[in-house]
Design an enzyme around this catalytic site. Structure first.
Site, short mmCIF file in Angstrom:
data_model
loop_
_atom_site.label_atom_id
_atom_site.label_comp_id
_atom_site.label_asym_id
_atom_site.label_seq_id
_atom_site.Cartn_x
_atom_site.Cartn_y
_atom_site.Cartn_z
N TYR A 1 11.12 -56.10 -15.20
CA TYR A 1 12.07 -56.52 -14.78
C TYR A 1 12.65 -57.69 -15.38
O TYR A 1 12.60 -58.48 -16.48
CB TYR A 1 11.26 -56.60 -13.00
CG TYR A 1 11.39 -57.57 -12.20
CD1 TYR A 1 12.68 -57.16 -11.94
CD2 TYR A 1 10.99 -58.54 -11.41
CE1 TYR A 1 13.88 -57.09 -10.33
CE2 TYR A 1 12.00 -59.20 -10.65
CZ TYR A 1 13.88 -58.34 -9.84
OH TYR A 1 14.09 -58.19 -8.80
N ARG B 1 27.17 -58.02 -8.94
CA ARG B 1 26.74 -59.74 -8.81
C ARG B 1 25.35 -59.28 -9.89
O ARG B 1 23.69 -59.02 -8.29
CB ARG B 1 26.41 -60.11 -7.17
CG ARG B 1 26.29 -61.77 -8.36
CD ARG B 1 25.73 -62.56 -6.26
NE ARG B 1 24.70 -61.66 -5.93
CZ ARG B 1 23.55 -61.75 -6.82
NH1 ARG B 1 23.07 -62.80 -7.70
NH2 ARG B 1 22.65 -61.67 -6.03
N LYS C 1 13.02 -52.71 -9.98
CA LYS C 1 12.40 -52.45 -8.67
C LYS C 1 11.46 -51.74 -8.63
O LYS C 1 10.29 -52.05 -7.67
CB LYS C 1 13.61 -52.72 -7.79
CG LYS C 1 14.53 -54.19 -7.67
CD LYS C 1 13.87 -54.80 -7.25
CE LYS C 1 14.74 -56.63 -7.18
NZ LYS C 1 14.63 -57.85 -6.49
N GLU D 1 20.57 -53.99 -3.33
CA GLU D 1 20.48 -54.88 -4.42
C GLU D 1 21.73 -54.95 -5.15
O GLU D 1 22.18 -54.71 -6.04
CB GLU D 1 19.78 -54.12 -5.67
CG GLU D 1 18.99 -54.96 -6.68
CD GLU D 1 18.16 -56.32 -6.06
OE1 GLU D 1 17.91 -57.79 -6.19
OE2 GLU D 1 17.16 -56.12 -4.79
N ASP D 2 21.45 -56.94 -5.55
CA ASP D 2 22.97 -57.02 -6.24
C ASP D 2 24.13 -56.62 -5.94
O ASP D 2 24.92 -56.59 -7.00
CB ASP D 2 22.51 -57.23 -7.36
CG ASP D 2 21.17 -57.88 -8.37
OD1 ASP D 2 20.85 -58.76 -7.76
OD2 ASP D 2 21.33 -57.63 -9.68
N ASP E 1 17.05 -57.78 -0.82
CA ASP E 1 16.45 -58.06 -1.45
C ASP E 1 16.96 -59.90 -1.67
O ASP E 1 16.16 -60.78 -1.92
CB ASP E 1 15.92 -57.62 -2.04
CG ASP E 1 14.94 -58.63 -3.22
OD1 ASP E 1 13.80 -58.73 -2.38
OD2 ASP E 1 15.01 -58.87 -4.02
N ASP E 2 18.06 -59.94 -2.19
CA ASP E 2 18.89 -60.91 -2.70
C ASP E 2 18.76 -61.56 -1.62
O ASP E 2 18.46 -63.38 -1.54
CB ASP E 2 20.05 -60.98 -2.76
CG ASP E 2 20.61 -59.75 -4.30
OD1 ASP E 2 20.10 -59.91 -5.79
OD2 ASP E 2 20.82 -58.98 -4.51
N ASN F 1 17.92 -66.32 -12.29
CA ASN F 1 17.37 -65.54 -13.10
C ASN F 1 18.56 -65.40 -13.81
O ASN F 1 20.18 -64.87 -13.37
CB ASN F 1 17.33 -64.36 -12.39
CG ASN F 1 15.41 -64.72 -11.50
OD1 ASN F 1 14.76 -65.24 -12.48
ND2 ASN F 1 14.87 -64.61 -10.49
#
Length: 596
Positions: free
Chosen positions: A135, A188, A206, A278-279, A301-302, A443
């Site tokens: 990760y 992203r 993930k 996600e993203d 999650d973001d 990150n």
């Protein structure tokens, strides 16, 4: 259903050594569905070398002689018989010999491709060492170089050209009882931007943590990449790019594509299937969360996961600073998914304790790429979710000047601006606070607003620090600090475990607030003395179980669970669902024959 080799029918035994001409592998019902063990709906005929090629069945050299004879693989593996413990030594030796983190990533992914149980066994027992590889931060580098490191497809790649046929593609996935999906469109990725189809590394990583840290059976997990193109010119010029080489599709066509995807998942796997976004790009992430959260079992999650882990760090920091949550002034650098989510969850936490909503919002200040969020900002009006946090204040753009003007007690970065918390900013925080709270959450590590060393050294060891990616321990005048890593992995595996075991149909922000509060209670006084705002990473599996158990207590009490009857011992109930990475024995005396 989860793949669980329960019975093997051996045919045509020889006169001396039993040789198997065909092996019938039954997919036994798993604990999550509590189906009868004689359910033989799912069958797969697997023979000889195909067993070794199946990562769910393959044990490598750990097969006993008897198993090799019965399964038709005698002679197909070296004659030595190794235990899993001995195999782990081989894995760790190979892992240590790799020359770079990217090589270690490739090695672990290849292990996952050939021996699933051994992969998860090693990962769960070496979380602190290996999580930064599977990760963040290494997964970010792997995504950037996905065209080079690509070996074997994992999950589903669904293209915009597949519009109208998404359900059919989902039916191509061999597992029929998927319970958790992590999906991205790659716009992203972490703080790296638009990586298109290369973003598949994130859902894969993930879901590896869903299993390793949350105990969710990998057969229940499905990573998905929605390929709508990319606006990254470097990828357009990359001869190794694995996705559609076109500009991103937007507008109504894009929205219809996402709608069809959500409907297809519900049709194939039911409305109880968890879909983790996600993203996605900021605008789409917020839109889809609001659009789908009350219809499907979904979260982002973001937005929510990052908010929860950051809020947990803030809650833990209160025991160091001696302040109440509402006594702080929060300055957040970045006004994207992460910081807006953090701001919203902090407001929710304050309102739950009786603070009026607007009073809570007034304690939180945000800065976007155009400067401080204020109502009278010239040329760049504040829009969308940012408007809730816009203040009647003068426009400002310089971070150091803003810190000196506002004198915040907590500075939180999720801006993907490396070094944004420079020496002057950190010293200003130290000047105005006895114990300045500084979170550099961007990150991967290369995007962090500051390092742990900078935060501790420039505040003379007074900083209460957390980061999104790991930093090494720091020795300040003989005091050893262990920087807290505010990684979403503390939250989403436990939350997902609670959602799936309790049958939570719609995931509210209160679920993430409860998870944050529970995580904060797991930080001991000894942890705080070491500079930790989170429990050590090597305890995160137990953390996930405790978060899931606490969520179970909460959702049953508040009529948010659909799994009945309510279990009396919720921890034991949840533990019974968790994936066991130990090898199964395939010898006859262990066979689970159907009751007929």
């Amino acid at each position: 259903m989860a793949l669980n080799l329960a019975s093997i029918t051996a045919r045509s035994f020889g006169s001396k050594l039993p040789q198997v001409s065909s092996v019938c592998v039954r997919y036994k019902s798993d604990k999550e569905q509590h189906e009868p063990k004689h359910d033989l709906i799912n069958r797969s005929r697997v023979r000889g070398i195909d067993i070794l090629r199946n990562p769910k069945l393959n044990k490598g050299t750990a097969y006993t002689l008897r198993e090799r004879q019965l399964m038709g693989i005698h002679g197909l593996v070296p004659p030595c018989v190794r235990t899993m413990e001995e195999q782990k030594i081989r894995v760790l030796t190979n892992f240590a010999k790799r020359s770079s983190d990217l090589d270690r990533f490739i090695y672990l992914m290849s292990l996952q491709d050939r021996n699933e149980k051994l992969f998860y066994k090693v990962l769960t027992e070496n979380v602190e060492q290996m999580m930064p590889i599977v990760y963040t931060p290494t997964v970010g580098l792997a995504c950037q170089q996905y065209g080079v490191v690509f070996r074997r497809p994992r999950g589903l790649f669904i293209s915009i050209k597949d519009k109208g046929h998404i359900y059919d593609i989902l039916c191509n996935w061999p597992e029929r009882n998927v319970k958790a999906i992590v999906v991205t469109d790659g716009e992203r990725i972490l703080g790296l931007g638009d990586l298109g189809a290369y973003g598949m590394g994130i859902p894969v990583g993930k879901l590896s943590l869903y299993t390793a840290l949350g105990g969710i059976n990998p057969a229940k997990c499905l990573p998905i990449l929605l390929d709508v193109g990319t606006n990254n010119k470097k990828l357009h010029d990359d001869p190794l790019y694995i996705g559609r080489n076109q500009k991103r599709v937007t507008g109504q066509e894009y929205d219809d594509f996402i709608d069809e995807f959500m409907q297809a998942v519900a049709r194939r796997y039911g409305y109880g299937c968890l879909i983790q976004f996600e993203d996605f790009g900021n605008q789409n992430a917020f839109r889809f969360l609001e659009k789908y959260r009350n219809k499907y079992c979904t979260f982002n999650d973001d937005i929510q996961g990052t908010a929860s882990v950051a809020a947990a760090g803030v809650f833990a920091s209160l025991r160091i600073t001696g302040k109440k949550l509402e006594d702080n002034k929060y300055l957040l650098l970045g006004a994207g998914e992460a910081n807006i989510g953090i701001a919203q969850l902090l407001v929710l936490a304050m309102t739950e304790s009786g603070i009026p909503v607007q009073e809570a919002r007034n304690k939180i200040w945000l800065i976007d790429s155009k400067g401080l969020l204020v109502k009278n900002r010239p040329n760049h009006p504040v829009t969308g979710h940012k408007k809730d946090f816009a203040k009647d204040f003068k426009p400002m753009t310089n971070l150091e000047e803003i810190v000196n003007e506002l004198k915040p007690t907590a500075l939180i970065g999720a801006s993907a601006q490396p070094g944004a918390f420079n020496e002057n900013v950190i010293r200003s925080m130290a000047k105005h606070n006895a114990r300045p709270v500084i979170f550099a959450l961007s990150n991967p590590t290369s995007m962090a607003e500051c390092t742990a060393e900078q935060a501790y050294s420039l505040t003379e060891g007074r900083a209460v620090f957390a980061s999104g990616s790991p930093f090494p321990q720091y020795n300040h005048n003989g005091q050893i600090f262990h920087p807290g890593q505010g990684n979403n992995a503390y939250i989403f595996p436990g939350v997902a475990l609670g959602i799936l075991t309790c049958g939570i149909r719609h995931v509210s922000d209160l679920v993430f607030l409860r998870a944050a509060q529970k995580l904060a209670t797991l930080v001991t006084e000894d942890h705080l003395k070491e500079g930790r705002l989170y429990p050590p990473l090597n305890t995160v599996q137990d953390v996930s179980l405790k978060i899931a158990t606490d969520l179970a207590e909460y959702v049953y009490k508040n009529n948010m669970a659909s799994a009945y009857p309510e279990p009396a011992d919720k921890e034991a109930y949840i533990r019974s669902f968790m994936y066991d990475p130990e090898y199964e024995s395939f010898e006859p005396e262990t066979w689970d024959w159907p009751d007929n």
